[in-house]
Design a protein around this motif. Structure first.
Motif, PDB file in Angstrom:
ATOM      1  N   ALA A  56      14.676  -0.460 -12.386  1.00 33.01           N
ATOM      2  CA  ALA A  56      14.963   0.633 -13.031  1.00 33.01           C
ATOM      3  C   ALA A  56      14.347   1.475 -12.995  1.00 33.01           C
ATOM      4  O   ALA A  56      14.406   3.352 -12.906  1.00 33.01           O
ATOM      5  CB  ALA A  56      16.185   0.325 -13.723  1.00 33.01           C
ATOM      6  N   LYS A  57      13.409   1.357 -14.057  1.00 34.31           N
ATOM      7  CA  LYS A  57      12.267   2.594 -14.439  1.00 34.31           C
ATOM      8  C   LYS A  57      11.998   3.514 -13.451  1.00 34.31           C
ATOM      9  O   LYS A  57      11.706   4.450 -13.820  1.00 34.31           O
ATOM     10  CB  LYS A  57      11.463   2.005 -15.102  1.00 34.31           C
ATOM     11  N   VAL A  58      11.472   2.669 -12.279  1.00 31.13           N
ATOM     12  CA  VAL A  58      10.592   3.034 -11.404  1.00 31.13           C
ATOM     13  C   VAL A  58      11.612   4.118 -10.177  1.00 31.13           C
ATOM     14  O   VAL A  58      11.393   3.913  -8.782  1.00 31.13           O
ATOM     15  CB  VAL A  58       9.191   2.712 -10.492  1.00 31.13           C
ATOM     16  N   GLY A  59      13.021   3.565  -9.859  1.00 27.69           N
ATOM     17  CA  GLY A  59      14.034   3.808  -9.158  1.00 27.69           C
ATOM     18  C   GLY A  59      14.347   2.884  -7.681  1.00 27.69           C
ATOM     19  O   GLY A  59      14.602   3.230  -6.914  1.00 27.69           O
ATOM     20  N   LEU A  60      13.990   1.791  -8.269  1.00 29.31           N
ATOM     21  CA  LEU A  60      14.215   0.865  -6.856  1.00 29.31           C
ATOM     22  C   LEU A  60      14.928  -0.054  -7.345  1.00 29.31           C
ATOM     23  O   LEU A  60      15.051  -0.335  -8.402  1.00 29.31           O
ATOM     24  CB  LEU A  60      12.945   0.352  -7.184  1.00 29.31           C
ATOM     25  N   GLN A  90       4.559   1.780  -3.803  1.00 27.62           N
ATOM     26  CA  GLN A  90       3.480   2.500  -4.051  1.00 27.62           C
ATOM     27  C   GLN A  90       4.080   2.441  -6.340  1.00 27.62           C
ATOM     28  O   GLN A  90       3.570   2.275  -6.968  1.00 27.62           O
ATOM     29  CB  GLN A  90       3.684   3.349  -4.290  1.00 27.62           C
ATOM     30  N   LEU A  91       5.953   2.167  -6.440  1.00 26.73           N
ATOM     31  CA  LEU A  91       6.658   2.607  -6.982  1.00 26.73           C
ATOM     32  C   LEU A  91       6.514   0.724  -7.616  1.00 26.73           C
ATOM     33  O   LEU A  91       6.243   1.272  -8.808  1.00 26.73           O
ATOM     34  CB  LEU A  91       8.020   2.535  -6.554  1.00 26.73           C
ATOM     35  N   VAL A  92       6.379  -0.147  -6.593  1.00 29.86           N
ATOM     36  CA  VAL A  92       6.038  -1.935  -7.162  1.00 29.86           C
ATOM     37  C   VAL A  92       5.014  -1.500  -8.139  1.00 29.86           C
ATOM     38  O   VAL A  92       4.589  -2.064  -9.019  1.00 29.86           O
ATOM     39  CB  VAL A  92       5.768  -2.547  -5.872  1.00 29.86           C
ATOM     40  N   GLU A  93       4.154  -0.734  -7.387  1.00 34.38           N
ATOM     41  CA  GLU A  93       2.299  -0.485  -8.203  1.00 34.38           C
ATOM     42  C   GLU A  93       2.613  -0.392 -10.072  1.00 34.38           C
ATOM     43  O   GLU A  93       2.194  -0.851 -11.284  1.00 34.38           O
ATOM     44  CB  GLU A  93       1.657   0.021  -7.273  1.00 34.38           C
ATOM     45  N   ILE A  94       3.433   0.664 -10.151  1.00 34.35           N
ATOM     46  CA  ILE A  94       3.361   1.558 -11.028  1.00 34.35           C
ATOM     47  C   ILE A  94       4.680   1.311 -11.367  1.00 34.35           C
ATOM     48  O   ILE A  94       4.367   0.352 -13.291  1.00 34.35           O
ATOM     49  CB  ILE A  94       4.411   2.786 -10.633  1.00 34.35           C
ATOM     50  N   ALA A  95       5.541   0.391 -11.372  1.00 30.41           N
ATOM     51  CA  ALA A  95       6.262  -0.938 -12.095  1.00 30.41           C
ATOM     52  C   ALA A  95       5.133  -2.091 -12.648  1.00 30.41           C
ATOM     53  O   ALA A  95       5.530  -2.676 -13.878  1.00 30.41           O
ATOM     54  CB  ALA A  95       6.836  -1.312 -11.560  1.00 30.41           C
ATOM     55  N   LYS A  96       4.348  -2.544 -12.342  1.00 30.84           N
ATOM     56  CA  LYS A  96       3.394  -3.430 -12.751  1.00 30.84           C
ATOM     57  C   LYS A  96       2.311  -3.294 -13.987  1.00 30.84           C
ATOM     58  O   LYS A  96       2.118  -3.720 -14.582  1.00 30.84           O
ATOM     59  CB  LYS A  96       2.392  -4.221 -11.116  1.00 30.84           C
ATOM     60  N   GLU A 110       6.507  12.743   3.134  1.00 26.47           N
ATOM     61  CA  GLU A 110       6.537  13.639   2.238  1.00 26.47           C
ATOM     62  C   GLU A 110       7.366  12.952   1.123  1.00 26.47           C
ATOM     63  O   GLU A 110       7.540  13.536  -0.345  1.00 26.47           O
ATOM     64  CB  GLU A 110       7.174  14.835   3.031  1.00 26.47           C
ATOM     65  N   ASN A 111       8.546  12.993   1.974  1.00 24.25           N
ATOM     66  CA  ASN A 111      10.057  12.589   0.550  1.00 24.25           C
ATOM     67  C   ASN A 111       9.835  11.373  -0.650  1.00 24.25           C
ATOM     68  O   ASN A 111      10.020  11.522  -1.098  1.00 24.25           O
ATOM     69  CB  ASN A 111      11.703  12.317   1.703  1.00 24.25           C
ATOM     70  N   ASP A 112       8.944  10.447   0.119  1.00 24.45           N
ATOM     71  CA  ASP A 112       7.979   9.106  -0.808  1.00 24.45           C
ATOM     72  C   ASP A 112       7.233   9.964  -1.857  1.00 24.45           C
ATOM     73  O   ASP A 112       7.304   9.869  -2.473  1.00 24.45           O
ATOM     74  CB  ASP A 112       7.658   8.340   0.248  1.00 24.45           C
ATOM     75  N   SER A 113       6.423  10.645  -1.254  1.00 22.12           N
ATOM     76  CA  SER A 113       5.275  11.356  -2.014  1.00 22.12           C
ATOM     77  C   SER A 113       6.349  12.545  -2.960  1.00 22.12           C
ATOM     78  O   SER A 113       5.758  12.287  -4.724  1.00 22.12           O
ATOM     79  CB  SER A 113       4.428  12.580  -1.137  1.00 22.12           C
ATOM     80  N   ALA A 114       7.206  12.762  -2.555  1.00 18.33           N
ATOM     81  CA  ALA A 114       8.334  13.646  -3.227  1.00 18.33           C
ATOM     82  C   ALA A 114       8.433  12.488  -4.651  1.00 18.33           C
ATOM     83  O   ALA A 114       8.747  12.661  -5.988  1.00 18.33           O
ATOM     84  CB  ALA A 114       9.258  14.792  -3.102  1.00 18.33           C
ATOM     85  N   LYS A 115       9.197  11.207  -4.422  1.00 14.70           N
ATOM     86  CA  LYS A 115       9.257  10.937  -5.085  1.00 14.70           C
ATOM     87  C   LYS A 115       8.625  10.671  -6.378  1.00 14.70           C
ATOM     88  O   LYS A 115       8.974  10.021  -7.692  1.00 14.70           O
ATOM     89  CB  LYS A 115      10.081   9.332  -4.513  1.00 14.70           C
ATOM     90  N   LEU A 116       7.724  10.003  -5.653  1.00 21.30           N
ATOM     91  CA  LEU A 116       6.033  10.074  -7.232  1.00 21.30           C
ATOM     92  C   LEU A 116       6.412  10.809  -7.596  1.00 21.30           C
ATOM     93  O   LEU A 116       5.953   9.874  -9.153  1.00 21.30           O
ATOM     94  CB  LEU A 116       4.959   8.589  -5.616  1.00 21.30           C
ATOM     95  N   LEU A 117       6.270  11.821  -7.364  1.00 26.46           N
ATOM     96  CA  LEU A 117       5.470  12.865  -8.051  1.00 26.46           C
ATOM     97  C   LEU A 117       6.115  13.299  -9.061  1.00 26.46           C
ATOM     98  O   LEU A 117       6.436  13.051  -9.732  1.00 26.46           O
ATOM     99  CB  LEU A 117       5.371  14.005  -7.525  1.00 26.46           C
ATOM    100  N   ASP A 118       7.603  13.011  -8.618  1.00 24.03           N
ATOM    101  CA  ASP A 118       8.569  13.199 -10.043  1.00 24.03           C
ATOM    102  C   ASP A 118       8.806  11.644 -10.834  1.00 24.03           C
ATOM    103  O   ASP A 118       8.891  12.134 -12.067  1.00 24.03           O
ATOM    104  CB  ASP A 118      10.448  12.745  -9.149  1.00 24.03           C
ATOM    105  N   LEU A 119       7.935  10.788 -10.167  1.00 22.81           N
ATOM    106  CA  LEU A 119       8.114   9.539 -11.245  1.00 22.81           C
ATOM    107  C   LEU A 119       6.856  10.427 -12.011  1.00 22.81           C
ATOM    108  O   LEU A 119       7.035   9.291 -13.461  1.00 22.81           O
ATOM    109  CB  LEU A 119       8.032   8.400  -9.980  1.00 22.81           C
ATOM    110  N   LEU A 120       5.867  10.625 -11.850  1.00 22.44           N
ATOM    111  CA  LEU A 120       4.570  10.610 -13.045  1.00 22.44           C
ATOM    112  C   LEU A 120       5.607  11.508 -13.810  1.00 22.44           C
ATOM    113  O   LEU A 120       5.084  11.878 -15.341  1.00 22.44           O
ATOM    114  CB  LEU A 120       3.886  11.517 -11.581  1.00 22.44           C
ATOM    115  N   LEU A 121       6.072  13.001 -13.369  1.00 19.44           N
ATOM    116  CA  LEU A 121       6.827  13.125 -14.440  1.00 19.44           C
ATOM    117  C   LEU A 121       7.679  12.928 -15.051  1.00 19.44           C
ATOM    118  O   LEU A 121       7.249  13.665 -16.905  1.00 19.44           O
ATOM    119  CB  LEU A 121       7.361  14.585 -13.851  1.00 19.44           C
ATOM    120  N   GLU A 122       7.902  11.702 -14.926  1.00 21.17           N
ATOM    121  CA  GLU A 122       9.665  11.242 -15.740  1.00 21.17           C
ATOM    122  C   GLU A 122       8.183  10.564 -17.338  1.00 21.17           C
ATOM    123  O   GLU A 122       8.720  10.016 -18.285  1.00 21.17           O
ATOM    124  CB  GLU A 122      10.030  10.326 -15.345  1.00 21.17           C
TER     125      GLU A 122
END
Length: 526
Positions: free
Chosen positions: A148-152, A169-175, A195-207
């Motif tokens: 939930a924290k990484v938006g999956l 990639q988001l699973v790796e960050i959740a890990k 591009e869309n997945d890249s944007a989501k990952l960068l948004d998560l870094l800002l979070e």
């Protein structure tokens, strides 16, 4: 009132005040030497608490080596210098030591087990154990919270192999979050993402930044840096050359590039005067079906031409069929029931196998150089001659003296940065690996080269060198087909651009009339 993620992170920065000025990480005079090579030379790096710190430099500059020192891959004692984390001098003997402090690194090659579930991957080596038995209810509950924290929204029991690269990639960050991360290191996290997945990952870094988690972002994509970075450290030739504060000064891409390569790059793409000759390659009525689902047609009536001295681009979104087209042409490496006609130099070409395609004068530089383009465990010398072994053989025996001389000639001609052609390819930077792939196919003496994402995962300096090689090929009368997901690259390098969508060519533009808007318009209207 609603705020953007960037605004939220900015507000968090202001509220933290002095906290933001605290240094969570300081690396002092880090020096790392391999036999005959000084990979790091007195590198300094400071990362503040709760910031996103970009680490940039050309391939081979020492970025990954520095992060391996930080994370304990290269243990204390194998390098000179000091590392301070939270004002405490640390001496890591391995990754477990750095992770225990909250330093987590996510490598470009993801460290996930595809046959295990998300939950199993998140806690692999960090299991929730009670009385010697894994507590699965707790594991699944914590996994749901982390996802939930990484938006999956995937189930914790979903196999990782069923996820796309972006979600992995988001699973790796959740890990990393499962290990109570304080400093997150991401090495080219968006290199293989759309591009869309890249944007989501960068948004998560800002979070994560808004939550006080620091990040070190290694990336070649300068637009990503301008979007999320608070500070930038530039490394060149194993030394730290500058540290830039993105909030205290107006930093342009040109400033970063100048520090990376040590020179101004007034033009991102080298100039070329086009001198087009006769038609070298003509594709007519090219149809290809899926290799497994034989009722699914992947390419529909493809027709295009390539002239001598011409760089022809193929634009399209991911999944449009560009790679399938390239591989089906190159010895029918992709697909079944291939139909159509290809003429090379006016003669009908037999491209039914890879050896026949090479003999006909066609070469293909794959988008995946590590898996399909190179034998990583072998030397530059061995890889250079792979596509044309008869030229270095006599009665089936390779003449190693000739092979060495040829590979050395290409090493010098393409400026492959390595002390010897006996260097294993796996130890080269991405840009130099790509040059070895180009050497291999240039040695096959093709008339037409298909380049599939030729600059993926390499820095701006190496890109410029690859562009210069492409221009030289065109000047030498070769035909070049260039597939790229970066539209500015196609616009900067090509004479004509074909636009592809859902297995069809939906438009053709002369470079004088081409623009990103026109290309996208052709795609969405197809």
């Amino acid at each position: 009132m609603r705020y953007s993620l960037r605004a939220k992170a900015g507000i968090a920065r202001l509220l933290m005040g002095c906290f933001m000025e605290n240094i969570i990480l300081e690396m002092r005079s880090i020096t790392k030497t391999f036999p005959g090579v000084k990979a790091l030379d007195s590198v300094n790096l400071k990362v503040r608490s709760g910031e996103i710190h970009a680490l940039v430099g050309e391939n081979g500059a020492g970025k990954s080596t520095l992060m391996k020192v930080l994370s304990g891959v290269y243990p204390h004692g194998s390098y000179d210098g000091d590392i301070l984390f939270n004002n405490e001098t640390v001496a890591f003997s391995g990754i477990r030591d750095s992770e225990a402090k909250g330093i987590i690194i996510i490598h470009q090659e993801l460290a996930l087990v595809s046959l295990l579930s998300i939950a199993e991957n998140l806690f692999l080596g960090n299991e929730n154990v009670e009385g010697g038995v894994i507590n699965w209810p707790k594991t699944f509950s914590r996994t749901q919270d982390l996802l939930a924290k990484v938006g999956l929204k995937e189930s914790p029991s979903t196999l990782v192999g069923q996820l796309g690269v972006g979600k992995q990639q988001l699973v790796e960050i959740a890990k990393a979050l499962a290990k109570d991360v304080k400093l997150l290191i991401l090495d080219e996290p968006t290199a293989a993402l759309q591009e869309n997945d890249s944007a989501k990952l960068l948004d998560l870094l800002l979070e994560l930044k808004a939550q006080g988690i620091s990040s070190i972002l290694i990336t070649h994509k300068l637009n990503e840096i301008s979007r999320v970075a608070d500070s930038i450290t530039v490394i060149r030739d194993g030394a730290s050359v500058s540290t830039l504060d993105c909030h205290a000064q107006n930093i342009s891409e040109e400033d970063i590039i100048r520090d990376m390569v040590g020179r101004d790059m007034a033009h991102r793409y080298p100039a070329r005067d086009s001198h087009l000759g006769k038609t070298l390659m003509e594709v007519r009525g090219w149809n290809v079906w899926h290799a497994d689902a034989l009722d699914r047609q992947m390419l529909h009536d493809i027709e295009f031409t390539v002239r001598a001295g011409e760089v022809v681009g193929i634009a399209g979104l991911m999944g449009s069929g560009r790679t399938e087209l390239a591989m089906s042409l190159f010895g029918q490496s992709y697909g079944k029931n291939v139909q159509g006609e290809v003429r090379l130099r006016g003669e009908i070409a037999d491209l039914s196998t890879v050896p026949k395609a090479i003999k006909s004068g066609l070469a293909y530089v794959t988008e995946d150089r590590k898996e399909l383009g190179l034998i990583l465990e072998e030397t530059i010398q061995t890889n250079t001659t792979l596509a044309n072994l008869p030229r270095v053989s006599s009665f089936g025996i390779i003449d190693e003296n000739i092979e060495r001389q040829i590979s050395e000639d290409y090493r010098q001609a393409l400026n492959i940065r390595t002390p010897s052609v006996f260097q294993k390819v796996m130890n080269l930077s991405g840009g130099n690996q790509q040059k070895v792939v180009l050497s291999k196919w240039l040695y096959s003496q093709p008339d037409v080269l298909i380049l599939d994402e030729p600059t993926r995962g390499i820095d701006v300096g190496a890109k410029f060198e690859i562009y210069s090689i492409i221009n030289q090929l065109a000047d030498d009368g070769k035909g070049v087909v260039m597939i790229s997901s970066e539209m500015p690259e196609l616009l900067g390098m090509c004479d004509r651009i074909y636009v592809m969508n859902e297995g069809r060519l939906v438009g053709e533009l002369d470079i004088a009339d081409a623009s990103q808007e026109k290309i996208m318009s052709m795609i969405v209207k197809a």
